[in-house]
Motif scaffolding. Sequence first.
Motif, PDB file in Angstrom:
ATOM      1  N   ARG A  40       0.871  -1.407   0.114  1.00 23.76           N
ATOM      2  CA  ARG A  40       0.083   0.126  -0.192  1.00 23.76           C
ATOM      3  C   ARG A  40       0.864   1.280   0.111  1.00 23.76           C
ATOM      4  O   ARG A  40       0.750   2.029  -0.789  1.00 23.76           O
ATOM      5  CB  ARG A  40      -0.864  -0.053   1.134  1.00 23.76           C
ATOM      6  N   LEU A  79       1.285   4.063  -3.027  1.00 21.42           N
ATOM      7  CA  LEU A  79       1.075   5.550  -2.873  1.00 21.42           C
ATOM      8  C   LEU A  79       2.261   6.289  -2.991  1.00 21.42           C
ATOM      9  O   LEU A  79       2.112   7.463  -3.605  1.00 21.42           O
ATOM     10  CB  LEU A  79       0.404   5.615  -1.483  1.00 21.42           C
ATOM     11  N   ARG A 135       1.234   9.893  -3.803  1.00 20.93           N
ATOM     12  CA  ARG A 135       0.378  10.161  -2.872  1.00 20.93           C
ATOM     13  C   ARG A 135       1.072  10.377  -1.678  1.00 20.93           C
ATOM     14  O   ARG A 135       0.385  10.531  -0.482  1.00 20.93           O
ATOM     15  CB  ARG A 135      -0.788   9.380  -2.927  1.00 20.93           C
ATOM     16  N   TYR A 178      -7.657  12.595  -8.215  1.00 17.50           N
ATOM     17  CA  TYR A 178      -8.415  12.425  -6.923  1.00 17.50           C
ATOM     18  C   TYR A 178      -7.840  13.611  -6.051  1.00 17.50           C
ATOM     19  O   TYR A 178      -6.925  14.420  -6.042  1.00 17.50           O
ATOM     20  CB  TYR A 178      -8.145  11.146  -6.133  1.00 17.50           C
ATOM     21  N   SER A 179      -8.357  13.860  -4.795  1.00 15.00           N
ATOM     22  CA  SER A 179      -7.995  15.136  -4.146  1.00 15.00           C
ATOM     23  C   SER A 179      -6.681  15.090  -3.189  1.00 15.00           C
ATOM     24  O   SER A 179      -5.414  15.112  -3.902  1.00 15.00           O
ATOM     25  CB  SER A 179      -9.079  15.582  -3.148  1.00 15.00           C
ATOM     26  N   ARG A 180      -6.772  14.909  -2.005  1.00 16.10           N
ATOM     27  CA  ARG A 180      -5.553  15.015  -1.263  1.00 16.10           C
ATOM     28  C   ARG A 180      -4.640  14.145  -0.956  1.00 16.10           C
ATOM     29  O   ARG A 180      -4.888  13.010  -1.394  1.00 16.10           O
ATOM     30  CB  ARG A 180      -5.987  15.693   0.089  1.00 16.10           C
ATOM     31  N   GLU A 207      -2.037  11.662   1.099  1.00 14.11           N
ATOM     32  CA  GLU A 207      -1.842  11.076   2.337  1.00 14.11           C
ATOM     33  C   GLU A 207      -0.541  11.728   3.036  1.00 14.11           C
ATOM     34  O   GLU A 207       0.601  11.837   2.388  1.00 14.11           O
ATOM     35  CB  GLU A 207      -1.621   9.657   2.452  1.00 14.11           C
ATOM     36  N   ASP A 237      -1.412   1.638   9.086  1.00 15.87           N
ATOM     37  CA  ASP A 237      -2.526   2.588   9.571  1.00 15.87           C
ATOM     38  C   ASP A 237      -3.846   2.346   8.680  1.00 15.87           C
ATOM     39  O   ASP A 237      -4.712   3.066   8.813  1.00 15.87           O
ATOM     40  CB  ASP A 237      -2.266   3.952   9.379  1.00 15.87           C
ATOM     41  N   SER A 238      -3.821   1.050   7.793  1.00  9.98           N
ATOM     42  CA  SER A 238      -5.033   0.810   7.192  1.00  9.98           C
ATOM     43  C   SER A 238      -5.981   0.238   7.970  1.00  9.98           C
ATOM     44  O   SER A 238      -5.751  -0.797   8.695  1.00  9.98           O
ATOM     45  CB  SER A 238      -4.691   0.006   5.876  1.00  9.98           C
ATOM     46  N   SER A 291      -7.641  -0.278   0.866  1.00 10.86           N
ATOM     47  CA  SER A 291      -6.583   0.511   1.656  1.00 10.86           C
ATOM     48  C   SER A 291      -5.733   1.642   0.877  1.00 10.86           C
ATOM     49  O   SER A 291      -5.361   2.659   1.588  1.00 10.86           O
ATOM     50  CB  SER A 291      -5.590  -0.564   2.332  1.00 10.86           C
ATOM     51  N   VAL A 292      -5.682   1.439  -0.391  1.00 11.13           N
ATOM     52  CA  VAL A 292      -5.139   2.459  -0.981  1.00 11.13           C
ATOM     53  C   VAL A 292      -6.148   3.794  -1.295  1.00 11.13           C
ATOM     54  O   VAL A 292      -5.322   4.789  -1.199  1.00 11.13           O
ATOM     55  CB  VAL A 292      -4.588   1.831  -2.465  1.00 11.13           C
ATOM     56  N   PHE A 293      -7.123   3.550  -1.384  1.00 15.24           N
ATOM     57  CA  PHE A 293      -8.054   4.765  -1.634  1.00 15.24           C
ATOM     58  C   PHE A 293      -8.809   5.365  -0.288  1.00 15.24           C
ATOM     59  O   PHE A 293      -9.576   6.019  -0.397  1.00 15.24           O
ATOM     60  CB  PHE A 293      -9.113   4.285  -2.575  1.00 15.24           C
ATOM     61  N   GLU A 294      -8.444   4.393   0.930  1.00 14.40           N
ATOM     62  CA  GLU A 294      -9.141   5.011   1.998  1.00 14.40           C
ATOM     63  C   GLU A 294      -8.723   6.504   2.515  1.00 14.40           C
ATOM     64  O   GLU A 294      -9.535   7.113   3.121  1.00 14.40           O
ATOM     65  CB  GLU A 294      -9.185   4.013   3.132  1.00 14.40           C
ATOM     66  N   LYS A 295      -7.442   6.694   2.103  1.00 13.80           N
ATOM     67  CA  LYS A 295      -7.158   8.353   2.540  1.00 13.80           C
ATOM     68  C   LYS A 295      -7.161   9.021   1.421  1.00 13.80           C
ATOM     69  O   LYS A 295      -6.633  10.126   1.448  1.00 13.80           O
ATOM     70  CB  LYS A 295      -6.061   8.134   3.167  1.00 13.80           C
ATOM     71  N   ILE A 296      -7.689   8.680   0.094  1.00 17.98           N
ATOM     72  CA  ILE A 296      -7.462   9.610  -0.977  1.00 17.98           C
ATOM     73  C   ILE A 296      -9.080   9.720  -1.294  1.00 17.98           C
ATOM     74  O   ILE A 296      -9.618   8.769  -1.936  1.00 17.98           O
ATOM     75  CB  ILE A 296      -6.780   9.001  -2.016  1.00 17.98           C
ATOM     76  N   SER A 297      -9.578  10.466  -0.878  1.00 17.36           N
ATOM     77  CA  SER A 297     -11.083  10.890  -1.106  1.00 17.36           C
ATOM     78  C   SER A 297     -11.488  11.983  -2.221  1.00 17.36           C
ATOM     79  O   SER A 297     -10.354  12.518  -2.839  1.00 17.36           O
ATOM     80  CB  SER A 297     -11.471  11.788   0.232  1.00 17.36           C
TER      81      SER A 297
END
Lengths: 244, 63
Positions: free
Chosen positions: A84, A88, A93, A238-240, A242, B13-14, B57-63
């Motif tokens: 993961r 990212l 990201r 996509y937005s922000r 991590e 942290d996922s 988990s990859v997209f959980e903090k990319i909203s």
Amino acid sequence: MDGWLLAGTTFLASAVEAVEALTIVLAVGVARSWRTALQGALLGFIALIVIVALVGPALRFIPLGVLELIVGVFLTLFGLAWLRKAILRYAGRKAMRNEDAAYDREITEMRAVDELHADRIATATTFNAILLEGLEVAIIVISFGAASPKALRWSAIGALIAVVIVIALGFLLRRPASRVPENLLKFVVGIMLTSFGTFWTGEGLGVVWWQADFSLIVIVLGYLSISLGLIALAKGPYSRTESQ
Amino acid sequence: MNIVSVWKFIVGDSRYAPVSVGIATVVTAVLVHISMIPSVVGEISLFSLIVVGLVASVFEKIS
């Protein structure tokens, strides 16, 4: 399972840990002295041997299926976390890990410490680094070698070669951190850990894999293609980002 | 070192990845114990559910 594939996997996984440990040892050696740095490293190595000697053999008393399930779930969780982060990072990201920054930070912290206690802290720092990273290598070796004594031998060979090469390169190059492409290494290791984890979780649960161990290659290719797809998708608008 | 820090060290942290691995394990365990279901169904469900966890988990903090 193919011995060279197993040794290659533990080689990559162990190389990551060895680079991290060596970065700290080099930083402490440069900031304080090589004597304190190597003293801590040696003590950490001795502690590691004692712990592995005491705990390692206990794994043999656990039934293989249960062991495969426990190790498989552990490796899958561990591998997914690495994968993961690597996805990212490649997608932009998450900041790329910079071993030079870690090295410089370590030196700055060491120089700021009171001279009187600096040697002890230097020794404790390398002791902890070697012990913790060494335990991770030991877990990788034992996990990957759990299937049989032969697997354990291949697993240990891969890890041993990695550690020897990283130490040799580290002492030759002096500033090894950023010279090893750690992010790529972590991406590959994430895929391998997740793949082995999935395979062993299945074996532990009683799944009869298609074409036995050949399924592992299919699983690796599956995770690789999905991860590459995820990198491309995560690069999208996509937005922000991590935070680290 | 407490159990929470060990857990965080392993899973990161996922939140979704460990849940997906848990669900994948339970579902596969059930499937392989139902004799009329071919083993390949268990293989595919295990892999697929873990992949769902990876994607989440990859997209959980990319909203």
